[in-house]
Design a protein around this motif. Structure first.
Motif, short mmCIF file in Angstrom:
data_model
loop_
_atom_site.label_atom_id
_atom_site.label_comp_id
_atom_site.label_asym_id
_atom_site.label_seq_id
_atom_site.Cartn_x
_atom_site.Cartn_y
_atom_site.Cartn_z
N GLU A 39 -27.60 50.69 -58.01
CA GLU A 39 -26.87 51.66 -57.19
C GLU A 39 -26.82 51.19 -55.74
N ARG A 40 -27.98 50.81 -55.21
CA ARG A 40 -28.03 50.32 -53.83
C ARG A 40 -27.19 49.05 -53.67
N LEU A 41 -27.33 48.12 -54.61
CA LEU A 41 -26.65 46.83 -54.47
C LEU A 41 -25.14 46.97 -54.61
N LEU A 42 -24.69 47.79 -55.54
CA LEU A 42 -23.25 48.00 -55.70
C LEU A 42 -22.66 48.70 -54.47
N LEU A 43 -23.39 49.68 -53.95
CA LEU A 43 -22.90 50.37 -52.76
C LEU A 43 -22.84 49.42 -51.57
N ASP A 44 -23.87 48.59 -51.42
CA ASP A 44 -23.87 47.61 -50.33
C ASP A 44 -22.73 46.60 -50.49
N LEU A 45 -22.44 46.21 -51.73
CA LEU A 45 -21.31 45.31 -51.98
C LEU A 45 -20.00 45.99 -51.59
#
Length: 485
Positions: free
Chosen positions: A418-424
């Motif tokens: 969730e964090r990584l997709l949002l940061d992407l």
């Protein structure tokens, strides 16, 4: 780029990672109102599906992997409306124009999540270029594996760099998305308590353990090619080591944090061919029992003989002023007694015990950072047991606990993706891995593998359900250190 994009493209959209992690993660972001308004999510893979088929596939994944309290029918329906699908054979250029047409106008920005076999990276990048999907407002997230050694990693990164410069390339290590991993930064740099002793004067050694109870689980072809060293140590474990050993960054941003991490990785003392047999241990699981179930050996699962290691333990050193002489013990393996990821920081004992003459026994303080399955930070300190002490002072080790599950009980625990997709989507590179980090990791790992080859190192057998070969115990015991179990 630091502004959110308007479109997301998922390669490998019908695979296991998509079902278990990506689709539930994107739904969690949607449900909390964190996805940009109007963001569309286009999935692509080789299988022939319509938009409706893909939405049904995603709906089934959500039904399987969401927590019961997340299953709101109206919210799920609104999320599924964001999804579209375009079949594609990425090995040829023919279908990329159709993919671009399906995605539509990308003037608002496009983020691509690429989770494919390594040999498809080249054709996929060329296909994206041919279809006009690599412009300045397009960024790409790359799921591992990104090569199998330094040479192939450079080749892969060169292919990607033809279309995406470093600032638009987001290399994913999902461990960096875990809350407890990010808490390492908060623990170290948000508190004045630890920094004065976070060095060779205060710390005796550091242990990093990632143990798994599972075996091959359908990854036989991939795993037998890479083994534990390249599958776990090269990425996850070295990233954890870098976070523990890094100098304080000037600020919390992608450049500052990754600059300090790469300094650590470049400071790893090379393990030479002469030292490899003494500083490393390899193993391969045999028959045994894990969590009460009888399991067969690695070769039995693979249905052929193999010299691939399923366990590795390493004694590493960071050659810097801060860490000179402090060993970092790394250990990872499959078919272990329990699933666990943790970092143990063992502090040095007090220089003089005032309790010795009164019978009080002191243990050095220990900091345990547990990443999974529980998430907590635990500091073991000495305390006096209640009593009148007529027969001497009785001391006992007691834990000071920060349980994330307890302290933040009202906050939903998020999937790392969730964090990584949002940061992407938003263009924040802080928790992604930079090219120079990857190459520094591979250079150190390749040196170990070269040492194994020079010494014809064969994995030592260990019973499934054990903590690995007995040689891994000797690796620490000869330094007077015991693995934290």
């Amino acid at each position: 780029m630091s502004q959110p994009v308007g479109k997301l493209l998922l390669f490998g959209a019908t695979g296991d990672l998509s079902q278990r992690m990506l689709i539930p993660s994107l739904f969690g972001l949607h449900a909390d109102g964190l996805l940009p308004d109007g963001l569309t999510i286009t999935g692509t893979a080789r299988s022939e599906q319509s938009d409706a088929d893909f939405r049904a596939f995603a709906g089934k994944a959500l039904d399987t992997y969401l927590q019961p309290e997340q299953k709101d029918a109206a919210v799920i329906a609104a999320f599924l409306d964001r999804l579209f699908y375009q079949p594609l054979d990425a090995s040829t250029l023919e279908g990329f124009d159709h993919l671009a047409a399906k995605i539509g106008d990308i003037s608002g920005g496009l983020a691509i999540f690429l989770s494919t076999a390594p040999w498809l990276f080249g054709p996929t990048i060329k296909g994206l270029q041919s279809a006009g999907l690599t412009g300045e407002n397009v960024r790409i997230g790359l799921e591992k594996p990104l090569g199998k050694d330094l040479a192939s990693s450079r080749e892969t990164n060169d292919i990607v760099a033809q279309a995406f410069p470093e600032e638009r390339t987001f290399r994913i290590d999902h461990y960096l998305g875990k809350e407890t991993v990010q808490n390492i930064l908060a623990l170290r740099f948000g508190n004045s308590l630890f920094e004065p002793i976070w060095n060779a004067r205060g710390i005796d050694h550091v242990q990093i353990t990632i143990s798994e109870t599972v075996g091959l689980e359908g990854r036989a072809g991939y795993y037998d090619e890479v083994g534990a060293l390249r599958d776990m140590v090269q990425n996850h474990m070295l990233q954890l080591l870098a976070l523990i050993a890094m100098e304080p960054p000037a600020r919390f941003d992608g450049t500052s944090i990754r600059d300090e991490k790469v300094k650590v990785l470049r400071s790893l003392r090379p393990i030479t061919a002469a030292e490899a047999p003494n500083l490393t241990v390899t193993g391969q699981y045999g028959d045994g029992a894990v969590t009460g179930k009888i399991v067969e050996s690695y070769d039995g699962e693979l249905e052929k003989d193999s010299r691939t290691e399923t366990f590795v333990a390493i004694k590493a050193h960071v050659d810097s002023w801060r860490w000179q002489g402090v060993p970092f013990y790394l250990r990872t393996g499959k078919r272990m007694p329990e699933r666990r990821s943790e970092i143990v920081v063992q502090f040095k004992p007090v220089p003089h015990s005032i309790f010795a003459e009164r019978g009080g026994m002191l243990q050095p303080n220990t900091l345990v950072i547990r990443l999974q399955p529980e998430e907590y930070v635990r500091l073991l300190v000495m305390a006096k047991q209640p009593g009148l002490d007529r027969e001497g002072v009785r001391l006992r080790e007691v834990p000071l606990n920060l349980s994330l599950d307890t302290e933040f009980a009202g906050t939903r625990r998020r999937i790392a993706y969730e964090r990584l997709l949002l940061d992407l989507i938003e263009g924040d590179p802080t928790l992604f891995v930079r090219r120079d980090e990857v190459e520094a990791q591979w250079e150190w790992i390749d040196g170990i593998r070269a040492g194994w080859e020079a010494n014809d190192v064969k994995p030592k057998g260990y019973a499934s359900g054990s903590w690995g070969p007995s040689a891994s115990v000797a690796l620490t015991e000869r330094d007077g250190v015991t693995w934290h179990e």
